[in-house]
Design an enzyme around this catalytic site. Structure first.
Site, PDB file in Angstrom:
ATOM      1  N   SER A 151       0.964  -1.227  -0.080  1.00 27.54           N
ATOM      2  CA  SER A 151      -0.133   0.118   0.016  1.00 27.54           C
ATOM      3  C   SER A 151       0.902   1.135   0.078  1.00 27.54           C
ATOM      4  O   SER A 151       1.553   1.439   0.926  1.00 27.54           O
ATOM      5  CB  SER A 151      -0.942  -0.100   1.246  1.00 27.54           C
ATOM      6  OG  SER A 151      -1.379   1.365   1.480  1.00 27.54           O
ATOM      7  N   HIS A 209      -1.159  -1.433  -4.391  1.00 31.72           N
ATOM      8  CA  HIS A 209      -2.461  -0.848  -3.756  1.00 31.72           C
ATOM      9  C   HIS A 209      -2.598   0.468  -3.472  1.00 31.72           C
ATOM     10  O   HIS A 209      -1.712   1.078  -2.870  1.00 31.72           O
ATOM     11  CB  HIS A 209      -2.648  -1.700  -2.463  1.00 31.72           C
ATOM     12  CG  HIS A 209      -3.839  -1.621  -1.751  1.00 31.72           C
ATOM     13  ND1 HIS A 209      -5.044  -2.453  -2.127  1.00 31.72           N
ATOM     14  CD2 HIS A 209      -4.393  -0.895  -0.745  1.00 31.72           C
ATOM     15  CE1 HIS A 209      -6.030  -2.011  -1.558  1.00 31.72           C
ATOM     16  NE2 HIS A 209      -5.950  -1.107  -0.470  1.00 31.72           N
ATOM     17  N   ASP A 256      -4.776   3.503  -1.760  1.00 35.12           N
ATOM     18  CA  ASP A 256      -5.814   3.570  -0.820  1.00 35.12           C
ATOM     19  C   ASP A 256      -6.280   5.124  -1.203  1.00 35.12           C
ATOM     20  O   ASP A 256      -5.701   6.158  -1.061  1.00 35.12           O
ATOM     21  CB  ASP A 256      -5.558   3.700   0.618  1.00 35.12           C
ATOM     22  CG  ASP A 256      -5.204   2.210   1.093  1.00 35.12           C
ATOM     23  OD1 ASP A 256      -6.040   1.514   0.924  1.00 35.12           O
ATOM     24  OD2 ASP A 256      -4.314   1.998   1.460  1.00 35.12           O
ATOM     25  N   MET A 292      -9.165   8.058  -0.105  1.00 33.14           N
ATOM     26  CA  MET A 292     -10.094   8.365   0.680  1.00 33.14           C
ATOM     27  C   MET A 292     -10.496  10.023   0.565  1.00 33.14           C
ATOM     28  O   MET A 292      -9.506  10.752   0.211  1.00 33.14           O
ATOM     29  CB  MET A 292      -9.250   8.352   2.143  1.00 33.14           C
ATOM     30  CG  MET A 292      -8.664   7.056   2.419  1.00 33.14           C
ATOM     31  SD  MET A 292      -8.188   6.939   4.359  1.00 33.14           S
ATOM     32  CE  MET A 292      -7.010   5.658   3.862  1.00 33.14           C
ATOM     33  N   HIS A 325      -8.368   1.228  -4.183  1.00 34.93           N
ATOM     34  CA  HIS A 325      -9.312   0.712  -3.116  1.00 34.93           C
ATOM     35  C   HIS A 325     -10.268   2.120  -2.980  1.00 34.93           C
ATOM     36  O   HIS A 325      -9.488   2.910  -2.175  1.00 34.93           O
ATOM     37  CB  HIS A 325      -8.494   0.539  -2.024  1.00 34.93           C
ATOM     38  CG  HIS A 325      -9.447   0.010  -0.770  1.00 34.93           C
ATOM     39  ND1 HIS A 325      -8.972  -0.127   0.490  1.00 34.93           N
ATOM     40  CD2 HIS A 325     -10.923   0.234  -0.659  1.00 34.93           C
ATOM     41  CE1 HIS A 325      -9.890  -0.286   1.433  1.00 34.93           C
ATOM     42  NE2 HIS A 325     -11.090   0.107   0.719  1.00 34.93           N
ATOM     43  N   MET A 354     -12.161   4.283  -0.838  1.00 35.42           N
ATOM     44  CA  MET A 354     -12.811   4.628   0.510  1.00 35.42           C
ATOM     45  C   MET A 354     -13.551   5.792   0.554  1.00 35.42           C
ATOM     46  O   MET A 354     -13.157   6.741   1.297  1.00 35.42           O
ATOM     47  CB  MET A 354     -11.814   4.376   1.603  1.00 35.42           C
ATOM     48  CG  MET A 354     -11.350   3.125   1.753  1.00 35.42           C
ATOM     49  SD  MET A 354      -9.895   2.944   3.239  1.00 35.42           S
ATOM     50  CE  MET A 354      -8.462   3.106   2.022  1.00 35.42           C
ATOM     51  N   MET A 381     -11.456  -5.548   5.174  1.00 37.71           N
ATOM     52  CA  MET A 381     -10.865  -4.706   5.899  1.00 37.71           C
ATOM     53  C   MET A 381     -10.588  -5.286   7.341  1.00 37.71           C
ATOM     54  O   MET A 381     -11.418  -5.572   8.129  1.00 37.71           O
ATOM     55  CB  MET A 381     -11.533  -3.448   6.314  1.00 37.71           C
ATOM     56  CG  MET A 381     -11.927  -2.587   4.921  1.00 37.71           C
ATOM     57  SD  MET A 381      -9.977  -2.222   4.089  1.00 37.71           S
ATOM     58  CE  MET A 381      -9.281  -1.066   5.555  1.00 37.71           C
ATOM     59  N   PHE A 419      -6.469   5.307   8.353  1.00 31.72           N
ATOM     60  CA  PHE A 419      -5.037   5.573   8.655  1.00 31.72           C
ATOM     61  C   PHE A 419      -4.189   4.099   8.625  1.00 31.72           C
ATOM     62  O   PHE A 419      -4.978   3.136   8.955  1.00 31.72           O
ATOM     63  CB  PHE A 419      -4.915   6.128  10.126  1.00 31.72           C
ATOM     64  CG  PHE A 419      -5.695   7.510  10.047  1.00 31.72           C
ATOM     65  CD1 PHE A 419      -5.148   8.491   9.905  1.00 31.72           C
ATOM     66  CD2 PHE A 419      -6.939   7.547  10.742  1.00 31.72           C
ATOM     67  CE1 PHE A 419      -5.649   9.750   9.783  1.00 31.72           C
ATOM     68  CE2 PHE A 419      -7.719   8.533  10.904  1.00 31.72           C
ATOM     69  CZ  PHE A 419      -7.161   9.688  10.517  1.00 31.72           C
ATOM     70  N   GLY A 420      -2.975   4.271   8.103  1.00 31.26           N
ATOM     71  CA  GLY A 420      -2.175   3.339   8.366  1.00 31.26           C
ATOM     72  C   GLY A 420      -1.410   2.858   9.517  1.00 31.26           C
ATOM     73  O   GLY A 420      -1.655   3.737  10.406  1.00 31.26           O
ATOM     74  N   GLY A 421      -1.008   1.937   9.910  1.00 29.21           N
ATOM     75  CA  GLY A 421      -0.146   1.721  11.095  1.00 29.21           C
ATOM     76  C   GLY A 421      -1.004   1.301  12.012  1.00 29.21           C
ATOM     77  O   GLY A 421      -0.796   1.024  13.330  1.00 29.21           O
ATOM     78  N   ASP A 455      -6.913  -6.381   4.028  1.00 28.45           N
ATOM     79  CA  ASP A 455      -5.968  -4.918   4.239  1.00 28.45           C
ATOM     80  C   ASP A 455      -6.175  -4.491   5.699  1.00 28.45           C
ATOM     81  O   ASP A 455      -7.316  -4.062   6.284  1.00 28.45           O
ATOM     82  CB  ASP A 455      -6.793  -3.912   3.451  1.00 28.45           C
ATOM     83  CG  ASP A 455      -5.961  -2.468   3.180  1.00 28.45           C
ATOM     84  OD1 ASP A 455      -5.132  -2.400   3.985  1.00 28.45           O
ATOM     85  OD2 ASP A 455      -6.603  -1.511   2.542  1.00 28.45           O
ATOM     86  N   GLY A 487      -3.101  -3.668   9.248  1.00 31.89           N
ATOM     87  CA  GLY A 487      -2.347  -4.577  10.001  1.00 31.89           C
ATOM     88  C   GLY A 487      -1.665  -5.880   9.711  1.00 31.89           C
ATOM     89  O   GLY A 487      -1.573  -6.775  10.442  1.00 31.89           O
ATOM     90  N   GLY A 511       1.197  -2.224   4.157  1.00 30.79           N
ATOM     91  CA  GLY A 511       1.857  -0.777   3.804  1.00 30.79           C
ATOM     92  C   GLY A 511       2.854  -0.502   4.995  1.00 30.79           C
ATOM     93  O   GLY A 511       4.183  -0.415   4.283  1.00 30.79           O
TER      94      GLY A 511
END
Length: 217
Positions: free
Chosen positions: A9, A34, A36, A38, A67, A69, A138, A144-146, A172, A174, A194
């Site tokens: 990602s 990928h 994302d 948003m 993707h 969102m 999901m 948010f990432g992380g 997608d 974690g 990601g």
């Protein structure tokens, strides 16, 4: 079980050099890229739009997995298809007419995917699975990432794999070396990662580690 694929990602990449970051993970063995998207409404963040996808297309030799969102995905699928997307996924929660939107994505020459948030039951897509090329589960709440992987999603992955047969089931959120084995065992075959990849000292080692969990290995 279809082939195991890794889709880094770019949300976790260095946005000041996106083209280089895409080429680096493709050279390291990424199967898809990928993206994302948003809009600050459906998901609490704002990321990128079709012009960035179009710019990255020239740096990317593998499928671009877009993707959405976003609210009102119907208004944007054409722009992303023309920008170079190969796969376009949207959230079932965001569309009033998902069958029609799936058909439109395919008319535009892209593969069509449907996405489920963690709190959305798999029954909400039961009558859509025959129409789609992929389902994306999901495993964190979007935005948010992380974030940390939600273990309760493993049961949902198993149930959706039973619906899909041998089509792609993407996860997608974690995804790292700890979560990869569990989601693959549950039935996922496309791993979006990601932070795990882009924060690793070696993109090659991170991608190879994820692929090492393939049932075929």
């Amino acid at each position: 079980m279809p082939e195991l694929l890794v889709a880094p990602s770019i949300l976790a990449s260095d946005f000041s050099r996106l083209g280089e970051e895409v080429r680096a993970v493709v050279d390291a063995g990424a199967d898809w890229i990928h993206v994302d998207v948003m809009d600050g409404h459906f998901a609490p963040n704002i990321t990128i739009g079709p012009p960035v996808v179009a710019a990255l297309r020239q740096h990317c030799e593998v499928p671009m997995d877009v993707h959405l969102m976003i609210s009102d995905p119907e208004s944007y699928v054409e722009s992303f298809a023309h920008a170079g997307a190969d796969i376009i996924s949207f959230h079932v929660e965001a569309s009033r007419h998902p069958h029609r939107l799936i058909a439109r994505i395919k008319e535009l020459g892209c593969k069509a995917g449907i996405v489920l948030n963690p709190g959305t039951p798999q029954e909400d897509i039961e009558y859509l699975t025959e129409s789609v090329d992929m389902v994306l589960v999901m495993t964190v709440n979007p935005g948010f990432g992380g974030q940390e992987f939600i273990p309760d999603m493993l049961r949902k992955i198993k149930l959706i794999r039973a619906m899909l047969g041998d089509r792609h089931l993407e996860v997608d959120g974690g995804i790292d070396a700890g979560a990869a084995a569990s989601v693959i065992e549950a039935g996922a075959n496309v791993l979006v990662a990601g932070s795990y990849i882009y924060n690793s000292p070696s993109y090659l080692e991170a991608i190879e580690t994820l692929k090492s969990f393939s049932p075929a290995v």
